[in-house]
Enzyme design. Sequence first.
Site, PDB file in Angstrom:
ATOM      1  CG  ASP A  34      -2.074   0.961   1.093  1.00  0.00           C
ATOM      2  OD1 ASP A  34      -3.227   0.516   1.018  1.00  0.00           O
ATOM      3  OD2 ASP A  34      -1.815   2.202   1.077  1.00  0.00           O
ATOM      4  CG  ASN A  89     -11.997  -0.817   4.179  1.00  0.00           C
ATOM      5  OD1 ASN A  89     -12.296  -1.292   5.273  1.00  0.00           O
ATOM      6  ND2 ASN A  89     -10.906  -0.090   3.991  1.00  0.00           N
ATOM      7  CD  GLN A  96     -14.844  -1.080  -2.230  1.00  0.00           C
ATOM      8  OE1 GLN A  96     -15.964  -1.371  -1.818  1.00  0.00           O
ATOM      9  NE2 GLN A  96     -14.255  -1.718  -3.224  1.00  0.00           N
ATOM     10  CG  HIS A 102      -8.505  -3.114  -2.227  1.00  0.00           C
ATOM     11  ND1 HIS A 102      -9.482  -2.490  -2.980  1.00  0.00           N
ATOM     12  CD2 HIS A 102      -8.383  -2.392  -1.100  1.00  0.00           C
ATOM     13  CE1 HIS A 102      -9.924  -1.425  -2.331  1.00  0.00           C
ATOM     14  NE2 HIS A 102      -9.280  -1.346  -1.176  1.00  0.00           N
ATOM     15  CG  HIS A 104      -6.734  -2.939   3.191  1.00  0.00           C
ATOM     16  ND1 HIS A 104      -6.030  -1.759   3.029  1.00  0.00           N
ATOM     17  CD2 HIS A 104      -7.949  -2.723   2.641  1.00  0.00           C
ATOM     18  CE1 HIS A 104      -6.791  -0.867   2.397  1.00  0.00           C
ATOM     19  NE2 HIS A 104      -7.966  -1.421   2.159  1.00  0.00           N
TER      20      HIS A 104
HETATM   21  P1  AMP Z   1      -9.770   1.303   0.442  1.00  0.00           P
HETATM   22  O1  AMP Z   1      -9.941   2.602   1.198  1.00  0.00           O
HETATM   23  O2  AMP Z   1     -10.129   0.091   1.276  1.00  0.00           O
HETATM   24  O3  AMP Z   1     -10.490   1.315  -0.881  1.00  0.00           O
HETATM   25  O4  AMP Z   1      -8.226   1.132   0.159  1.00  0.00           O
HETATM   26  C1  AMP Z   1      -7.569   1.661  -0.945  1.00  0.00           C
HETATM   27  C2  AMP Z   1      -6.111   1.612  -0.628  1.00  0.00           C
HETATM   28  O5  AMP Z   1      -5.388   1.778  -1.822  1.00  0.00           O
HETATM   29  C3  AMP Z   1      -5.636   2.694   0.336  1.00  0.00           C
HETATM   30  O6  AMP Z   1      -5.086   2.090   1.501  1.00  0.00           O
HETATM   31  C4  AMP Z   1      -4.608   3.468  -0.479  1.00  0.00           C
HETATM   32  O7  AMP Z   1      -3.524   3.914   0.306  1.00  0.00           O
HETATM   33  C5  AMP Z   1      -4.186   2.439  -1.508  1.00  0.00           C
HETATM   34  N1  AMP Z   1      -3.656   2.974  -2.736  1.00  0.00           N
HETATM   35  C6  AMP Z   1      -4.191   3.954  -3.509  1.00  0.00           C
HETATM   36  N2  AMP Z   1      -3.445   4.142  -4.609  1.00  0.00           N
HETATM   37  C7  AMP Z   1      -2.410   3.268  -4.536  1.00  0.00           C
HETATM   38  C8  AMP Z   1      -1.294   2.973  -5.370  1.00  0.00           C
HETATM   39  N3  AMP Z   1      -1.076   3.641  -6.524  1.00  0.00           N
HETATM   40  N4  AMP Z   1      -0.427   2.016  -4.982  1.00  0.00           N
HETATM   41  C9  AMP Z   1      -0.623   1.345  -3.829  1.00  0.00           C
HETATM   42  N5  AMP Z   1      -1.666   1.564  -2.998  1.00  0.00           N
HETATM   43  C10 AMP Z   1      -2.550   2.511  -3.340  1.00  0.00           C
END
Ligand code: AMP
Length: 116
Positions: A34, A89, A96, A102, A104
């Site tokens: 992440d 999420n 989300q 995804h 985590h």
């Molecule tokens: P969510 O809030 O559960 O949808 O999680 C999305 C996650 O994607 C967050 O923890 C972000 O920090 C992560 N994220 C967003 N863009 C990137 C990226 N380019 N590379 C890696 N992680 C990312």
Amino acid sequence: MSDTDPNCLFCKIVAGDIPAEIVSETEHTVAFRDVDPQAPTHVLVIPRVHQPDIASLVDAAPEAAVELLKETRRVAQADGHDSYRLVFNTGPDAHQTVFHVHGHVLAGRSLTWPPG
Ligand code: AMP
């Protein structure tokens, strides 16, 4: 639903069009760190196919969902952790923000409960 969404950030990571720190790849999944880690280990495990959430992935591609779940433990153990938290999420009210499913994988510190 198509297997990929040209507007999806995580589809672009799967395609290699956006860089990511990839830690493992399988036939059905990609795992990468992440960009804003919330624990010493914070890895996202995603299916290659575009599905918005875990329930739709289970319906559309159950083999990918099973492989994704197997990968979550593998990536935690690869970082030396048998204890870890797995979070999906699901929906905007559950925080989300990226609508490509995804998991985590969070590990490497003591995690509190309940989550915020
Ligand atoms: P969510 O809030 O559960 O949808 O999680 C999305 C996650 O994607 C967050 O923890 C972000 O920090 C992560 N994220 C967003 N863009 C990137 C990226 N380019 N590379 C890696 N992680 C990312």
